[in-house]
Scaffold this active site. Structure first.
Site, PDB file in Angstrom:
ATOM      1  N   ASP A  83      -4.235   0.524   1.757  1.00 22.44           N
ATOM      2  CA  ASP A  83      -5.176   1.215   1.626  1.00 22.44           C
ATOM      3  C   ASP A  83      -6.308   0.519   0.584  1.00 22.44           C
ATOM      4  OD1 ASP A  83      -6.841   3.935   1.330  1.00 22.44           O
ATOM      5  OD2 ASP A  83      -6.263   3.571  -0.705  1.00 22.44           O
ATOM      6  N   LYS A 133     -10.001  -1.359   0.903  1.00 18.66           N
ATOM      7  CA  LYS A 133     -11.317  -1.341  -0.131  1.00 18.66           C
ATOM      8  C   LYS A 133     -11.794  -2.447  -0.680  1.00 18.66           C
ATOM      9  CE  LYS A 133      -9.396   3.509  -1.076  1.00 18.66           C
ATOM     10  NZ  LYS A 133      -8.622   4.291  -1.775  1.00 18.66           N
TER      11      LYS A 133
END
Length: 430
Positions: free
Chosen positions: A203, A207
Site C-alpha cells: 500500500d 502511494k
C-alpha cells in the site's frame, strides 16, 4: 449561479457514502466556495436498498457501474471502488473516454496505470483528480503540484500507511510483538482480515509511486520500488532503537541522487527529534524538501471515511471552479522514464542485530567480517551474559553503501555462533 456540477459516485463503501454525506450536508458552503452547486445524480454499488445515511432523492441507482457511465450524462465520475484494475479500471477508462472528469481514491490503479490514464484524460480535455489516493485528508497533491511548484524537489518521504504506524506505535508502548498487536489492530478495524497489502509495504509503495511521479515529473513505475514490510520487526528491536535514541517507522522514500531517483519502502530508524518520529498511531505524514522552500511537513489522518471524503470533495470543487492542471504536474509527453536505481547503491548508516552464542572469540569473528567488507562500527550494545546461550548483539554501523553491508552480512552468516539471520534496519538522517 451557474449550472450545478453533476456527479456520479461508483462505490458506496465507507468513502463513497461519506462523500455524498459531505456534499449534501455542506452544500451551501461548497457552492459558495467553488461558485456552483455540486449535485450527485447517479450512484452504483453492489448492494441496493441499504441505509447509508444520505438522501437518495433525485439520485438514480445503477447495479452496473459501466452502464452508469455509458447511460447517464454526468460531468464527473467518482471511482471509489478500488483495486489495480477490474471494475475500477473499466469505469475510469470508460468515463475518461466519454469526456467525463474523474476523481479517484485508487492508488493501486494509478501506481500501475498512471501515465496511461493521464494521457487519456489529456487527450479528452478532462481532469483526473487523485488527492484522496495518498494520505487521506492531507492535501499533499495540491501542495506538491501547486504550493511547491516553483521548487525542484530533492526528496519526498513519509508515513503513508496508518495500519503499520499504529502497529509500530503500539509495539513500542506495550512491549508486545508484531503478531499480538496485529490481532488488536484487526479487532479495532485498523487492519484488514488479510493485512498483507498494509504490513508488507505494498500500500505504501502504491502511494509512493504516484508521489514520485508528481514530485519529479517521471512516469509511474511501481516495479522500480524496493519494498519491505514490518513483519520481521520485533519488540526487542523497537526497545533497542528507543534506547539508542531512535523510533522505527515504515517509510516510503523517493530521493534524487546522482545515480537516479531512488524509490524505496522499508522500516527505518529515525532520530527521536526528527519531525516524522513524532507521528504516532494511525496518523500519516508527508515531508517534501525543495530547493527554495526547504522542508515542508504535512501531518493528519491518512485514512477513514471523513478525511478521504474531504479530499474527494476538494477535487470536485476544483473541477467545479476549473482549478485543474496536468495529472502529474506536467503534460504526459514531458514525463520522463525513471532511470534505473539499485538498492545496493543506497548509502547510509545501519542498525544490525545479531543473535549469537555467548562464546569466547565470537565478537572478534564478527569484527573481522566487517573489516574484510570495509564496514566500520560506530557503537555496539550487548545486554547480559549467558555463556553458551544466544544473546543479542546490536551494532550501529557507520555510513556505507549497501553493497558493502551485504558483503559483510554474507560473511557474518557463516559464523557458526550466529544462530539467527541478522536483523538489519536502515538509519535515515532526516
Amino acid at each position: 449561479m451557474p449550472n450545478s456540477l453533476k456527479v456520479a459516485v461508483v462505490g458506496l463503501g465507507t468513502v463513497g457514502a461519506e462523500t455524498i454525506r459531505v456534499l449534501q450536508r455542506n452544500a451551501p458552503v461548497i457552492a459558495a466556495r467553488c461558485g456552483r452547486p455540486i449535485e450527485v445524480v447517479a450512484v452504483s454499488a453492489r448492494t441496493p436498498g441499504r441505509e447509508r445515511g444520505f438522501s437518495m432523492e433525485g439520485i438514480t441507482w445503477y447495479d452496473d457501474p459501466v452502464a452508469l457511465v455509458s447511460g447517464h450524462h454526468v460531468d464527473v465520475v467518482c471511482e471509489l471502488v478500488g483495486g489495480e484494475d477490474g471494475v475500477a479500471g473499466q469505469v475510469v477508462r470508460a468515463a475518461l473516454g466519454r469526456g467525463y472528469h474523474v476523481v479517484t481514491a485508487n492508488k493501486a490503479l494509478l501506481a500501475h496505470h498512471g501515465a496511461e490514464l493521464a494521457a487519456l484524460a489529456e487527450k479528452n480535455g478532462v481532469a483526473l483528480g487523485w488527492e484522496a489516493a495518498v494520505a487521506g485528508g492531507i492535501p499533499v497533491v495540491k501542495v506538491l503540484r501547486e504550493g511547491l511548484s516553483a521548487n525542484q524537489i530533492s526528496c519526498v518521504y513519509g508515513i503513508l500507511n496508518g495500519t503499520c504506524n499504529y502497529i509500530l506505535t503500539n509495539m513500542r508502548e506495550t512491549g508486545r510483538n508484531f503478531a499480538d498487536v496485529l490481532l488488536d489492530a484487526q479487532k479495532l478495524g485498523y487492519a484488514e482480515a488479510d493485512p498483507s497489502f498494509d504490513v508488507d509495504g505494498v500500500d505504501t509503495a502504491h502511494k509512493l509511486a504516484i508521489l514520485t511521479s508528481l514530485a519529479f515529473g517521471t512516469r509511474t513505475d511501481f516495479g522500480a520500488i524496493h519494498v519491505e514490510g514490518i513483519r520481521s520487526l520485533t519488540a526487542m528491536d523497537i526497545a533497542f532503537a528507543d534506547e539508542l535514541g531512535y523510533r522505527i517507522k515504515l517509510l516510503g522514500i523517493a530521493r534524487a541522487t546522482d545515480r537516479g531517483i531512488e524509490q524505496r519502502v522499508h522500516p527505518c530508524l529515525v532520530r527521536k527529534d526528527a519531525p516524522i518520529a513524532a507521528v504516532e498511531g494511525v496518523f500519516n505524514a508527508v515531508v517534501a524538501e525543495g530547493q527554495f522552500v526547504g522542508r515542508s511537513v504535512l501531518e493528519g489522518r491518512g485514512a477513514g471515511g471523513g478525511p478521504t471524503a474531504s479530499a474527494v470533495v476538494a477535487d470536485l470543487m476544483d473541477i467545479a471552479a476549473w482549478r485543474v492542471g496536468p495529472v502529474f504536474g506536467v503534460p504526459v509527453a514531458d514525463l520522463v522514464p525513471l532511470p534505473k536505481w539499485s538498492m545496493e547503491a543506497r548509502k547510509g548508516a545501519y542498525y544490525v542485530r545479531l543473535m549469537v552464542e555467548d562464546l569466547p572469540g565470537v565478537f572478534a569473528e564478527i569484527a573481522a567480517a566487517l573489516r574484510d567488507a570495509k564496514v566500520s562500527m560506530e557503537a555496539v550494545v550487548q545486554r547480559g551474559r549467558a555463556p553458551g546461550e544466544a544473546v543479542p548483539v546490536v551494532m550501529i554501523l557507520h555510513e556505507t553503501v549497501e553493497a558493502a553491508l551485504n558483503d559483510a552480512l554474507r560473511r557474518i552468516r557463516i559464523i557458526a555462533a550466529v544462530v539467527e539471520p541478522p536483523q538489519v534496519i536502515r538509519i535515515e538522517s532526516f
